[in-house]
Design a protein around this motif. Structure first.
Motif, short mmCIF file in Angstrom:
data_model
loop_
_atom_site.label_atom_id
_atom_site.label_comp_id
_atom_site.label_asym_id
_atom_site.label_seq_id
_atom_site.Cartn_x
_atom_site.Cartn_y
_atom_site.Cartn_z
N SER A 20 0.68 -1.11 -0.31
CA SER A 20 -0.27 0.08 -0.07
C SER A 20 1.21 1.03 0.21
O SER A 20 0.98 2.34 -0.57
CB SER A 20 -0.80 -0.32 0.98
N ASN A 21 1.88 0.73 0.76
CA ASN A 21 2.86 2.06 1.12
C ASN A 21 3.37 2.62 -0.60
O ASN A 21 3.35 3.90 -1.08
CB ASN A 21 4.08 2.52 2.01
N VAL A 22 4.20 1.26 -1.12
CA VAL A 22 4.73 2.11 -2.28
C VAL A 22 3.49 1.79 -3.66
O VAL A 22 3.92 3.42 -4.44
CB VAL A 22 5.34 0.58 -2.65
N ARG A 64 6.92 -10.37 -5.24
CA ARG A 64 6.16 -11.28 -5.27
C ARG A 64 4.89 -10.61 -5.42
O ARG A 64 3.61 -10.84 -6.25
CB ARG A 64 6.31 -11.81 -3.89
N GLU A 65 4.21 -9.47 -4.67
CA GLU A 65 3.10 -8.83 -4.99
C GLU A 65 2.61 -8.03 -6.57
O GLU A 65 1.61 -7.73 -6.52
CB GLU A 65 2.77 -8.48 -4.02
N ALA A 66 4.09 -7.30 -6.42
CA ALA A 66 2.97 -6.74 -7.46
C ALA A 66 5.11 -5.50 -8.16
O ALA A 66 5.32 -4.41 -7.66
CB ALA A 66 2.79 -5.04 -7.16
N LEU A 85 8.73 -2.55 -8.65
CA LEU A 85 10.14 -2.56 -9.41
C LEU A 85 11.12 -1.78 -9.77
O LEU A 85 12.31 -0.75 -9.40
CB LEU A 85 10.42 -4.26 -8.26
N GLU A 86 10.37 -1.84 -11.01
CA GLU A 86 11.20 -0.30 -11.61
C GLU A 86 11.10 0.75 -11.90
O GLU A 86 11.62 2.06 -12.27
CB GLU A 86 10.15 -1.33 -13.38
N ARG A 124 11.84 -5.93 -1.21
CA ARG A 124 12.24 -6.54 -2.54
C ARG A 124 11.57 -8.28 -3.24
O ARG A 124 11.02 -7.88 -3.95
CB ARG A 124 13.45 -6.58 -3.09
N THR A 125 11.25 -8.36 -2.03
CA THR A 125 10.70 -9.70 -2.27
C THR A 125 9.64 -9.22 -2.14
O THR A 125 9.17 -10.70 -2.83
CB THR A 125 11.05 -10.60 -0.57
N THR A 126 8.68 -8.64 -1.28
CA THR A 126 8.03 -8.76 -1.24
C THR A 126 6.48 -8.05 -2.37
O THR A 126 5.98 -8.79 -3.27
CB THR A 126 7.40 -7.25 0.42
#
Length: 241
Positions: free
Chosen positions: A154-156, A180-182, A186-187, A175-177
């Motif tokens: 939610s924060n990201v 996996r979820e979104a 990461l980009e 990075r793991t979370t």
């Protein structure tokens, strides 16, 4: 769901009232505590340390805020992962540390922000997760805003949509979370080079729990045992980069 060695036995034992069974709560925080696989490096370390002293764990997963309330009120015996904070020290007894987390700031890609000290955050709106044990100086500062949500994702999401300035977490966890979820997020993000804090991870039990002393002593002895016999090194190896 992937089964783990000994997990079936653990659940069978947890159905009985046993003096050597400890009720243990944790939050989903991969790769340290991974609810999807009921594994993770911190979960494996703590389970092995207790097992070496003849204890089995009856596991409960909940949001971190509920974990802390549940342990404080003795709904659960322990939380398997807690950072020391001044606030928590009033009601928790802590084990020896068994891991460290470097808590870094997450920013939008291209943002030139770098953390140097608490004044680096002046005027910022920083996303935090409800129930996490952040540094006391960070929590008490009044020169920036802290906006709570229930999850890192939610924060990201709020970060990349410009609704907050920054958020923060252990970089490996983040990075793991996110991966996996979104994973597309990461980009769109980067991590600060400097950490807000390097926090040691402990097992914690309510000070008023009559079993507190025995539980902490057992874990500390077990931790020393698995370090000495090579078990901890074997647990850590798959997670080391």
């Amino acid at each position: 769901m992937r089964s783990l060695p000994g997990l079936t036995l653990l659940f069978l034992l947890s159905g009985f009232c046993r003096a050597d069974t400890i009720t243990a709560a944790y939050g989903d925080w991969p790769p340290f505590f991974d609810a999807e696989t009921e594994s993770g490096v911190a979960l494996e370390i703590t389970r092995a340390a207790f097992a070496s002293q003849g204890y089995s764990l009856q596991l409960y997963r909940a949001p971190w805020a509920r974990v802390n309330i549940g342990v404080k009120n003795q709904q659960y015996d322990i939380t398997l992962g807690a950072w020391w904070t001044e606030e928590r020290s009033a009601f928790y007894d802590y084990s020896e540390p068994y891991f460290e987390n470097a808590i870094k700031f997450i920013k939008r890609k291209g943002d030139t922000f770098e953390y140097h000290d608490i004044t680096s955050l002046n005027g910022k709106n920083v996303g935090v997760v409800r129930g996490y044990g952040y540094d006391d100086a960070f929590l008490n500062a009044d020169s920036f805003k802290r906006t709570e949500t229930n999850s890192l994702i939610s924060n990201v999401q709020k970060l990349v949509s410009h609704r907050i300035s920054l958020t923060l977490d252990d970089e490996l966890v983040a990075r793991t979370t996110i991966g996996r979820e979104a994973p597309s997020l990461l980009e769109k993000i980067e991590f600060s080079n400097n950490a807000l804090t390097t926090n040691q991870l402990h097992v914690a039990v309510a000070s008023k729990n009559p079993k507190a002393g025995a539980i902490i002593t057992a874990f500390n002895k077990g931790l020393a045992a698995i370090r000495a016999n090579g078990t901890m090194a074997r647990i850590l190896k798959p997670y080391q980069q």
